[in-house]
Design a protein around this motif. Structure first.
Motif, PDB file in Angstrom:
ATOM      1  N   GLU A 101       0.795  -1.268  -0.006  1.00  0.00           N
ATOM      2  CA  GLU A 101      -0.156  -0.134  -0.508  1.00  0.00           C
ATOM      3  C   GLU A 101       1.368   0.786   0.023  1.00  0.00           C
ATOM      4  O   GLU A 101       0.221   2.146  -0.654  1.00  0.00           O
ATOM      5  N   ASN A 102       2.025   1.593  -0.063  1.00  0.00           N
ATOM      6  CA  ASN A 102       3.076   1.948   0.228  1.00  0.00           C
ATOM      7  C   ASN A 102       4.009   2.644  -1.059  1.00  0.00           C
ATOM      8  O   ASN A 102       4.614   3.474  -1.156  1.00  0.00           O
ATOM      9  N   SER A 103       4.053   1.853  -1.471  1.00  0.00           N
ATOM     10  CA  SER A 103       5.303   1.268  -2.421  1.00  0.00           C
ATOM     11  C   SER A 103       5.630   2.537  -4.164  1.00  0.00           C
ATOM     12  O   SER A 103       5.880   2.733  -4.922  1.00  0.00           O
ATOM     13  N   ASN A 104       4.077   2.648  -3.889  1.00  0.00           N
ATOM     14  CA  ASN A 104       3.575   2.957  -5.348  1.00  0.00           C
ATOM     15  C   ASN A 104       3.043   4.777  -5.070  1.00  0.00           C
ATOM     16  O   ASN A 104       2.145   5.302  -4.608  1.00  0.00           O
ATOM     17  N   PRO A 105       4.225   5.297  -5.394  1.00  0.00           N
ATOM     18  CA  PRO A 105       3.694   6.838  -4.856  1.00  0.00           C
ATOM     19  C   PRO A 105       2.729   7.750  -6.302  1.00  0.00           C
ATOM     20  O   PRO A 105       2.100   8.804  -6.084  1.00  0.00           O
ATOM     21  N   ASN A 106       2.239   6.853  -7.628  1.00  0.00           N
ATOM     22  CA  ASN A 106       1.276   7.746  -8.093  1.00  0.00           C
ATOM     23  C   ASN A 106       0.391   6.559  -8.278  1.00  0.00           C
ATOM     24  O   ASN A 106       0.024   6.045  -9.436  1.00  0.00           O
ATOM     25  N   ALA A 107      -0.112   6.547  -7.039  1.00  0.00           N
ATOM     26  CA  ALA A 107      -1.170   5.403  -6.941  1.00  0.00           C
ATOM     27  C   ALA A 107      -2.286   5.392  -7.346  1.00  0.00           C
ATOM     28  O   ALA A 107      -3.498   4.575  -7.676  1.00  0.00           O
ATOM     29  N   GLY A 108      -3.035   7.281  -7.419  1.00  0.00           N
ATOM     30  CA  GLY A 108      -3.536   7.673  -8.159  1.00  0.00           C
ATOM     31  C   GLY A 108      -4.465   7.384  -9.406  1.00  0.00           C
ATOM     32  O   GLY A 108      -5.520   7.470  -9.464  1.00  0.00           O
ATOM     33  N   ILE A 109      -3.048   6.788 -10.216  1.00  0.00           N
ATOM     34  CA  ILE A 109      -3.150   6.845 -11.717  1.00  0.00           C
ATOM     35  C   ILE A 109      -3.600   5.717 -11.443  1.00  0.00           C
ATOM     36  O   ILE A 109      -4.547   5.245 -12.471  1.00  0.00           O
TER      37      ILE A 109
END
Length: 390
Positions: free
Chosen positions: A105-113
């Motif tokens: 849950e924490n490793s994708n800085p572009n999670a919003g995309i």
């Protein structure tokens, strides 16, 4: 440093790019000694995964030597030899605590995309689009590895790179595909796709006790490898034999106990439905060619398991939901939670139960990556797996 970069659809170039540097206390810099071209990389190469940018460094299967660490990486030292898992995982979120590292849950800085496409975001992945973090990949001389206190596996023996490199992705992926089948002694497992992941799904199914494993593909060299190296007991060339008929005959009309889709979004078949999918995919009206998945659902015995480890990216048409629901099928899927499998599979390799290097057909220098991609994509020279050396 030199790195293999995405430069547009069906185009990669090995370019001079800036060296990576430590950005966070939990980072490490790894000098790459071996890296590989994955079937998933072809989805990027072919332009089916959105949010790629010109100059993005590709590659998520790699290993090498630690040359620098941040202050928050007490487990690694300069000079350590490591295999790096393709999922980038923090080790502390709800998903990681459950061992589900590919959905960290924490490793994708572009999670919003990713959330706009998928509802929730999976983990960040090396070299696999900005939707999945925009991280530079491992087809390069050096790589920055985030969360290095959690991910990399130290290799303390002198075992060759080629025997352990695939712990980074395709060996755990294939093994997890077999594990999701809940194999019992006497079971029959069918595997669609005898590429590298399919080979390891076959090998994994045999290690887990399947009595028979049926490999399905159209390339004789892949089917030969499945039978002679991976452990397949039967092979079906779908270019010569209708798959559903062949599986009915091989299983006495019941169907396999479990079916593994190791193909994914660029499936192939000689049928009108394939032509329909191909046209829709080329026009970007559909993101998948789900031939293998449809067949796996229709072929599986009632109450059986369909395991999906072939990569899918978005939306498919004509999913056989009626067969899936009415016949009590179980569908299990996922990018591999590589971290949980690395040590057990390393032990299997060290004990001599498995030598994953059997899938390698071509070895090339990093600067030859563009030729490697074309060879792999077009199945030239019986190419099954390419390993690159920086």
């Amino acid at each position: 440093m030199r790195a293999n970069c995405w430069t547009g659809r069906n185009s990669v170039e090995v370019l001079d790019v800036p060296d990576p540097r430590i950005l966070n206390s939990r980072d490490a810099i790894v000098k790459v000694t071996s890296t590989a071209i994955c079937g998933s990389d072809l989805h990027l190469y072919d332009g089916y995964v959105p949010t790629m940018r010109k100059g993005d460094i590709l590659g998520h299967e790699f290993m090498g030597e630690v040359v620098e660490t941040g202050s928050g990486v007490p487990n690694l030292s300069v000079g350590d030899r490591v295999v790096v898992p393709f999922p980038i995982a923090c080790g502390a979120c709800n998903a990681c605590e459950r061992g589900l590292t590919s959905v960290c849950e924490n490793s994708n800085p572009n999670a919003g995309i990713a959330e706009k496409f998928m509802g929730h975001s999976p983990c960040g992945i090396f070299g696999y689009s900005h939707m999945l973090g925009g991280y530079a990949g491992g087809q390069a001389e050096y790589v920055r590895v985030p969360f290095a206190d959690i991910g990399p596996l130290k290799i303390t023996s002198d075992i060759p790179d080629e025997k352990v490199l695939f712990l980074s992705d395709i060996l755990p992926t294939g093994y997890m595909g077999a594990e999701m089948c809940d194999i019992s002694p006497g079971d029959v497992v069918a595997v669609w796709g005898a590429g590298p992941v399919g080979q390891f799904a076959i090998a994994g199914a045999r290690l887990l006790g399947a009595e028979r494993v049926i490999a399905i593909d159209r390339f004789p060299e892949r089917l030969d490898m499945a039978a002679s190296k991976a452990g397949a007991t039967d092979v079906v060339n779908y270019a010569e034999t209708p798959v559903l008929e062949a599986l009915q005959e091989l299983t006495g009309g019941r169907g396999p106990d479990a079916c593994i889709d190791a193909v994914g979004l660029e499936g192939h078949a000689a049928s009108a439905l394939y032509a329909y999918d191909r046209v829709k995919q080329a026009a970007r009206l559909e993101t998948e060619r789900p031939t293998a998945l449809r067949e796996a659902i229709l072929a599986c015995r009632s109450g059986g398991v369909v395991s999906v480890i072939g990569v899918y990216g978005g939306l498919m048409d004509k999913f056989p939901i009626g067969a899936f629901m009415n016949r009590s099928l179980i569908l299990r899927t996922g990018q591999a939670h590589v971290h949980r499998y690395m040590e057990p599979l390393l032990a299997r390799i060290e004990q001599g139960d498995l030598d994953p290097s059997f899938v390698i057909t071509h070895r090339m220098a990093l600067d030859e990556a563009p030729q490697g991609y074309e060879m792999f994509k077009n199945k030239q020279d019986e190419c099954i797996k390419v390993v690159l050396t920086p």
